[in-house]
Design an enzyme around this catalytic site. Sequence first.
Site, PDB file in Angstrom:
ATOM      1  CE  LYS A   1       1.799 -73.090  16.931  1.00 12.25           C
ATOM      2  NZ  LYS A   1       1.260 -74.452  16.821  1.00 12.25           N
TER       3      LYS A   1
ATOM      4  N   GLY B   1      39.840 -44.695  14.423  1.00 10.01           N
ATOM      5  CA  GLY B   1      38.707 -43.858  14.049  1.00 10.01           C
ATOM      6  C   GLY B   1      38.976 -43.137  12.749  1.00 10.01           C
TER       7      GLY B   1
ATOM      8  CB  CYS C   1      44.889 -47.069  14.212  1.00  7.75           C
ATOM      9  SG  CYS C   1      45.093 -46.929  12.431  1.00  7.75           S
TER      10      CYS C   1
ATOM     11  NE  ARG D   1      41.672 -44.109   2.006  1.00  9.74           N
ATOM     12  CZ  ARG D   1      40.546 -44.577   2.492  1.00  9.74           C
ATOM     13  NH1 ARG D   1      40.007 -44.029   3.551  1.00  9.74           N
ATOM     14  NH2 ARG D   1      39.962 -45.589   1.916  1.00  9.74           N
TER      15      ARG D   1
ATOM     16  CG  HIS E   1      43.607 -51.702  14.019  1.00 12.27           C
ATOM     17  ND1 HIS E   1      42.793 -50.905  14.787  1.00 12.27           N
ATOM     18  CD2 HIS E   1      43.759 -51.050  12.844  1.00 12.27           C
ATOM     19  CE1 HIS E   1      42.458 -49.824  14.110  1.00 12.27           C
ATOM     20  NE2 HIS E   1      43.040 -49.886  12.920  1.00 12.27           N
TER      21      HIS E   1
ATOM     22  CD  GLU F   1      42.206 -53.188  17.627  1.00 11.10           C
ATOM     23  OE1 GLU F   1      43.428 -53.032  17.842  1.00 11.10           O
ATOM     24  OE2 GLU F   1      41.518 -52.395  16.945  1.00 11.10           O
TER      25      GLU F   1
HETATM   26  N1  GLN Z   1      41.752 -42.291   9.970  1.00  9.22           N
HETATM   27  C1  GLN Z   1      43.100 -42.730  10.178  1.00  9.22           C
HETATM   28  C2  GLN Z   1      43.758 -43.185   8.899  1.00  9.22           C
HETATM   29  O1  GLN Z   1      43.082 -43.541   7.950  1.00  9.22           O
HETATM   30  C3  GLN Z   1      43.156 -43.838  11.224  1.00  9.22           C
HETATM   31  C4  GLN Z   1      42.465 -45.080  10.802  1.00  9.22           C
HETATM   32  C5  GLN Z   1      42.257 -46.042  11.933  1.00  9.22           C
HETATM   33  O2  GLN Z   1      42.280 -45.674  13.092  1.00  9.22           O
HETATM   34  N2  GLN Z   1      42.026 -47.297  11.611  1.00  9.22           N
HETATM   35  O3  GLN Z   1      44.957 -43.217   8.825  1.00  9.22           O
END
Ligand code: GLN
Length: 542
Positions: free
Chosen positions: A188, A353, A380, A469, A514, A516
């Site tokens: 359904k 992070g 990173c 950044r 990155h 991954e």
């Molecule tokens: N916060 C960190 C930066 O901006 C690492 C960023 C991340 O791990 N992608 O450089």
Amino acid sequence: MTRFIFITGGVVSSLGKGIASSALGALLQARGYKVRLRKLDPYLNVDPGTMSPTQHGEVYVTDDGAETDLDLGHYERFTGVASRQSDNVTTGRIYSNVIARERRGDYLGATVQVIPHVTDAIKEFIRADLTDEDFCLCEIGGTVGDIESLPFLEAIRQLSNELGDEHSLFVHVTLLPYIRSAGELKTKPTQHSVKELLSVGIQPEILLCRAEQPIPDGERRKIALFCNIKPECVIAALDVDTIYQVPISYHEQGFDEQVLRYFGLPTERAPDLSPWRGIVGRMRAPEHEVNIAVVGKYTTLLDSYKSLSEALIHGGIANNARVKLNWLDSQVFEQPDTIEKLAGVHGILVPGGFGERGTEGKIRAAQFAREHKVPYFGICFGMQMAVIETARHLGTMPRATSSEFGTSDQAIVGLMTEWVRGNQLETRQAEGDLGGTMRLGAYACDLAKDSKVRAIYGSERIYERHRHRYEVNMAQRDMLEKAGLYMCGISPDGQLPEIVERRDHPWFIGVQFHPELKSKPLAPHPLFASFIEAALHQSRLV
Ligand code: GLN
């Protein structure tokens, strides 16, 4: 001319439309066709770059620097086709383009409306940036019946009408809930969902029905009758133990065959699915097992590290090993006597992070890995943490930190305001917008001749994707190298440190990018394959 396959979803969300689209892409590819996959997302963010990973899952970054939905990661992993900015759009981006055009006066005094202006912009997006693709698969995010997705549905209805049946196909993904007490699969909700689609003028030709149990013949005929679909086009999408089994299962259920029949294309020659069968076989009966601790921040929603967990699985496939992941919130290690939790793991990975919370725990994890010679992979943020750890404990900066956490005279990781991309200088202001302003996308990196990473990659120059950044301060290179952290991967202009490794350690590598994002089940990323290999060695020692 490219044929378009529109994939919608009904009944409930999280039906795995992304995997379904990816698997169909892989099947068409295995039949020799060229494919592209696209995602249309109904939310108002211009891109997912500003959304919390714990809400929406990871932000997938493409070579050309787009911050996109995590489904694009599945598309790439299944088909190997590199996604682009032109493969992901949101309602927010569509509206922001339409409004920018309106402000420029491009609409010549017309009243700007959802139909035709927004729907035209959506159609333009769907058809843009295609060359000789045989198929373009467009997944519509959200669930049919949501107010939000209406303009997208209207746009694909119009487009299908313009393209004609021979160039467009609607596939609808639904759910057949199994009611245990009755011992029945219920049809359904699927009937209602198709009705909902019909009410916006879309008649799906193929239904992909997620189910826990095979669909009995009676139910299949019932769905076909009520939904106006051929019984053989009601495809069962049964639950499977690994997502890489999905292309095989769909093929067994005749999904790719029905798609080709619909378009009047030959179906006689079966696709070669042996590579998929090979990896699924390895995953089901691995010879080894390793335990990896992932010390991160967004451990409450595992989708926030989707590419990472897949890449680790790929590393396992390369080594015939099951990779058991132990997700640990780094804040745990800020309490006394907790670092022992890491004793006995075969590898430690600190992923990407943002923000200060939990960083001291990550630094402790990096220190533990260094001192106990446990394989360490810093990605990173994880590289930045390893650099801070070395600078504090083996270098000359006892208060080393990142300017991400506030101003400091010992910011060994600092805000990037200028860098070179190709021949262009990119600049950013500290107080600029947060959305879309990081160092994003693929950049070249040169690997030192005598480094471990050079041997792992087997090439001098690599291209990897970035999203950050801040960067490690090149001026501290000597100090860090004296402290044993070798800067072995550097941007071609010599300005940006991209990789560090320790030579006095079995496997200690930090990367500013990155990796991954580029790993695939059929082509595991060399760094992940090597990390898992090192973890395997470690497992024989402990
Ligand atoms: N916060 C960190 C930066 O901006 C690492 C960023 C991340 O791990 N992608 O450089």
